[in-house]
Design an enzyme around this catalytic site. Structure first.
Site, mmCIF file in Angstrom:
data_model
loop_
_atom_site.group_PDB
_atom_site.id
_atom_site.type_symbol
_atom_site.label_atom_id
_atom_site.label_comp_id
_atom_site.label_asym_id
_atom_site.label_seq_id
_atom_site.Cartn_x
_atom_site.Cartn_y
_atom_site.Cartn_z
ATOM 1 N N TYR A 31 4.862 34.727 -7.215
ATOM 2 C CA TYR A 31 3.470 34.996 -7.588
ATOM 3 C C TYR A 31 3.012 36.340 -7.025
ATOM 4 O O TYR A 31 2.368 37.137 -7.737
ATOM 5 C CB TYR A 31 2.589 33.864 -7.070
ATOM 6 N N SER A 72 -5.536 38.616 -7.614
ATOM 7 C CA SER A 72 -5.544 37.604 -6.555
ATOM 8 C C SER A 72 -5.585 38.304 -5.209
ATOM 9 O O SER A 72 -5.235 39.488 -5.092
ATOM 10 C CB SER A 72 -4.275 36.746 -6.648
#
Length: 275
Positions: free
Chosen positions: A146, A133
């Site tokens: 996250y 990501s």
């Protein structure tokens, strides 16, 4: 180059687009889903699909076994995909919530990859692609859990790439998307509702005024791309003779990579804290 590939997280979004596109390119795709109902739906569509839940070691083992049965024991590529977020301030993140997220976002990926590597070693080649990501490159407020899982994934993947390059022909790459139009925000909202008692937080006003309106907004990010943008990078990682260690997707990811190279930590903090 085509061959057999196991793709995880295929119920929707990035995984589903990758499974459909690679099938159309001649790959033998095994598309895995966490939910058996999604597995059945993909099979009805004509895809090879197995049930594999990263958070359940038994499911990881049985899912891979079933996938290898479908490919005759060979696996040319693995695309680890499928993760979720628990948006909150780090100080409000329960220990059990973080543990559960890491099971799904990191430990299960590691377990599956370790099981696949001996198969690739025995056949003399393979490709491992991990979907990271933009938040594997930079931190952003409210995304601590996250970010932690993706920073860990980046480091683990980098070391694995170097180690496998010493004595195998297994290539390892990272894809760094973000933002991509998927169900990611909706899934994050469910995790937030499950774990975070925001009204008791000293940051309750910030949750109410900042995080919650964004979390439940249906307005897409202005720089968002579709899942097909990730699939295009995946194809490159799988089919080029010498794949890159990293593939950036979307303008914010390129910007994040540049920021990390040229800005000091404090300067980057000042930029990112404006978000």
């Amino acid at each position: 180059m085509t061959g057999s590939i196991l793709i995880t997280g295929c119920s929707s979004g990035i995984g589903l687009d990758a499974a459909r596109t690679l099938t159309s390119r001649g790959w033998t795709v095994i598309a895995s889903c966490r939910n058996p109902d999604d597995t059945a739906r993909l099979r009805a569509e004509g895809l090879n699909s197995v049930t594999l839940d990263y958070a359940d070691p038994g499911s990881v083992e049985s899912g891979l076994t079933e996938a290898l049965d479908l490919t005759g024991g060979r696996l040319d590529a693995l695309f680890n995909n499928g993760a979720y977020a628990i948006p909150c301030a780090v100080e409000d993140l329960p220990r059990d919530a973080l543990k559960e997220l890491f099971e799904a976002n990191l430990f299960g990926w590691h377990d599956l990859t370790r099981r696949v590597i001996p198969v690739m070693r025995s056949q003399g080649s393979g490709r491992i692609v991990n979907c990271s990501s933009v938040l594997g490159l930079i931190p952003v407020k409210w995304r601590g859990a996250y970010v932690a899982s993706k920073f860990a994934l980046e480091g683990l993947t980098d070391v694995m790439r170097m180690e496998l390059a010493e004595d195998t022909s297994i290539h390892v790459s990272l894809i760094e998307p973000g933002p991509i139009g998927t169900k990611f925000r909706a899934n994050a909202a469910k995790a937030f509702e499950r774990w975070i008692d925001w009204e008791r937080s000293p940051r309750a006003a910030q949750y109410r005024d900042s995080l919650i309106p964004r979390l439940y907004s249906d307005r897409p990010d202005k720089l968002q791309l579709g899942p097909e943008a990730v699939t295009a990078k995946l194809i490159s990682a799988l089919e080029t003779p010498r794949p890159k260690p990293r593939y950036y997707v979307t303008t914010p990811t390129y910007m994040a990579g540049a920021m990390r190279r040229v800005l000091s930590t404090r300067a980057m903090d000042r930029v990112l804290m404006r978000r």
